[in-house]
Design an enzyme around this catalytic site. Structure first.
Site, PDB file in Angstrom:
ATOM      1  N   LYS A  60       0.802  -1.225   0.000  1.00 10.24           N
ATOM      2  CA  LYS A  60       0.000   0.000   0.000  1.00 10.24           C
ATOM      3  C   LYS A  60       0.835   1.276   0.000  1.00 10.24           C
ATOM      4  O   LYS A  60       0.329   2.353  -0.287  1.00 10.24           O
ATOM      5  CB  LYS A  60      -0.994   0.002   1.154  1.00 10.24           C
ATOM      6  CG  LYS A  60      -2.213  -0.858   0.856  1.00 10.24           C
ATOM      7  CD  LYS A  60      -3.400  -0.446   1.688  1.00 10.24           C
ATOM      8  CE  LYS A  60      -4.637  -1.221   1.297  1.00 10.24           C
ATOM      9  NZ  LYS A  60      -4.550  -2.649   1.700  1.00 10.24           N
ATOM     10  N   SER A 311       0.948  -9.912  -0.649  1.00 13.73           N
ATOM     11  CA  SER A 311       0.742  -8.465  -0.546  1.00 13.73           C
ATOM     12  C   SER A 311       1.185  -7.825   0.760  1.00 13.73           C
ATOM     13  O   SER A 311       1.371  -6.606   0.804  1.00 13.73           O
ATOM     14  CB  SER A 311      -0.732  -8.158  -0.809  1.00 13.73           C
ATOM     15  OG  SER A 311      -1.563  -9.018  -0.041  1.00 13.73           O
TER      16      SER A 311
HETATM   17  C1  LIG Z   1      -5.271  -3.597   1.254  1.00 11.66           C
HETATM   18  C2  LIG Z   1      -4.705  -4.943   1.096  1.00 11.66           C
HETATM   19  C3  LIG Z   1      -5.130  -5.807   0.076  1.00 11.66           C
HETATM   20  C4  LIG Z   1      -6.268  -5.493  -0.869  1.00 11.66           C
HETATM   21  O1  LIG Z   1      -6.079  -4.326  -1.631  1.00 11.66           O
HETATM   22  P1  LIG Z   1      -7.341  -3.616  -2.312  1.00 11.66           P
HETATM   23  O2  LIG Z   1      -6.774  -2.546  -3.156  1.00 11.66           O
HETATM   24  O3  LIG Z   1      -8.212  -3.082  -1.207  1.00 11.66           O
HETATM   25  O4  LIG Z   1      -8.077  -4.669  -3.089  1.00 11.66           O
HETATM   26  C5  LIG Z   1      -4.495  -7.031  -0.057  1.00 11.66           C
HETATM   27  N1  LIG Z   1      -3.503  -7.407   0.790  1.00 11.66           N
HETATM   28  C6  LIG Z   1      -3.078  -6.614   1.786  1.00 11.66           C
HETATM   29  C7  LIG Z   1      -1.982  -7.102   2.665  1.00 11.66           C
HETATM   30  C8  LIG Z   1      -3.663  -5.347   1.985  1.00 11.66           C
HETATM   31  O5  LIG Z   1      -3.231  -4.567   2.974  1.00 11.66           O
END
Ligand SMILES: *Cc1c(COP(=O)(O)O)cnc(C)c1O
Length: 338
Positions: A60, A311
């Site tokens: 993010k 992510s």
């Molecule tokens: C926010 C987040 C997501 C999902 O992202 P979106 O843009 O809301 O779909 C996935 N994995 C992690 C670790 C996140 O913090």
């Protein structure tokens, strides 16, 4: 105010390239590492995109930096958001890097540990009310003042273009990718990656993966419009929350560009996290392990080299200890085990 977009009605690959130039130096260009074990299971090259290595341990930072770095520090009094999780950390980190004040509004029920983590990144935490709605109202109140800018978690062109830089990196590293597996919540990540990857390679498949418990984007896509979904406790807590009934950007992108959405169960998420920790020696929070979970559960089949977005790695030590020893993890009233 909300960060101005400078876009008419469409986000382009040029905006993603521009985002990359702007966030270079704050967000890491992350490695794409192969997993021999997952490749053997899937019968195709499986590559893991390690967003867990970002300075805030989640992707993010890309979208937040691409939004915050467009603000003039001399004209901006501060940025504000309402997130206990990775978005709050990202806004705090990007604002500090830019020399801008950051305020994160949280409900008074948010545990002290999470508050400390945000404060440690230099943001001011404002505790307000007993739920997320009260915190969001406080964000709106602050952002109504001139010079204050609300940084949204997913439904904004700069945020989406920032997350899309992952798509550029993936196809530079592996132009032969056949598919990308992306955790899906509000859809900024999946929408941005799909936009960039399909601009470079229109035949690539982009698959969004959510937890079965409270998959707001998947249900909205099925309904053909943004719908409200009850939020339920889940191991993939970073994928919780709605997409906003007034969603303007991420819903249309996901509707037009995602080839498939797949849902995974809580035990499947546990097994995904456990595989990453025990077999790959990688830390991933539940929301980051859904791609591996879907592969292991056989819910996704790939026909060629595939990248899986890992992510984020913001999980508690008690979860790591449970995974390491094979013990169940408590999620709300449930106990989840493999
Ligand atoms: C926010 C987040 C997501 C999902 O992202 P979106 O843009 O809301 O779909 C996935 N994995 C992690 C670790 C996140 O913090």
């Amino acid at each position: 105010m909300t960060a101005s977009t400078g876009f008419s009605d469409r986000i382009t690959i040029e905006q993603v390239r521009d985002a990359r130039r702007l966030i270079m130096g704050v967000a890491l260009r992350t490695p794409l590492v192969s997993s021999p074990l997952l490749s053997a299971r899937a019968g195709a090259d499986i590559l893991l995109k390690l967003e867990t290595l970002q300075p805030i341990k989640a992707f993010k930072i890309r979208g937040a930096a691409n939004t915050v770095f467009r603000l003039d520090p001399a004209k901006t009094r501060g940025v504000v958001c309402a997130s206990t999780g990775n978005h709050g950390r990202a806004v705090a980190y990007a604002a500090r890097a830019r020399g801008i004040r950051a305020v994160v509004c949280l409900s008074s029920l948010v545990p002290a540990g999470k508050v400390k983590a945000i404060e440690a990144l230099g943001a001011e935490v404002r505790r307000i009310g007993n739920d997320q709605d009260a915190a969001m109202q406080e964000v709106e109140r602050i952002a109504a003042d001139p010079g204050w800018v609300d940084v949204p978690p997913f439904d904004h062109p700069h945020v989406i273009a920032g997350q899309g830089t992952i798509g550029l990196e993936l196809l530079e590293d592996r132009p032969d990718l056949e598919a990308i597996l992306v955790p899906l919540s509000g859809g900024g990540l999946a929408g941005g990656i799909a936009l960039a990857a399909k601009a470079l390679k229109p035949t690539i498949r982009v698959i969004g993966i959510s937890m079965a418990r409270g998959a707001a984007m998947a249900e909205s896509l099925a309904a053909g419009r943004p719908v409200e979904v009850a939020e339920l406790p889940t191991l993939a807590d970073s994928l919780g929350g709605g997409i906003g009934l007034a969603n303007r950007w991420s819903f249309p992108l996901c509707r037009d560009l995602l080839d498939e959405t797949v849902l995974v169960s809580e035990p499947e998420i546990y097994r995904g996290m456990a595989h990453l920790l025990l077999e790959e020696r990688l830390l991933a929070e539940g929301g980051a392990a859904v791609g591996v979970a879907a592969l292991i559960a056989g819910r996704v089949s790939v026909r060629g080299p595939a990248a899986v977005i890992v992510s984020g790695a913001n999980l508690g030590l008690e979860q790591i200890a449970a995974l390491a020893s094979g013990a169940p993890i408590r999620v709300g009233e449930m106990l989840v085990s493999r």
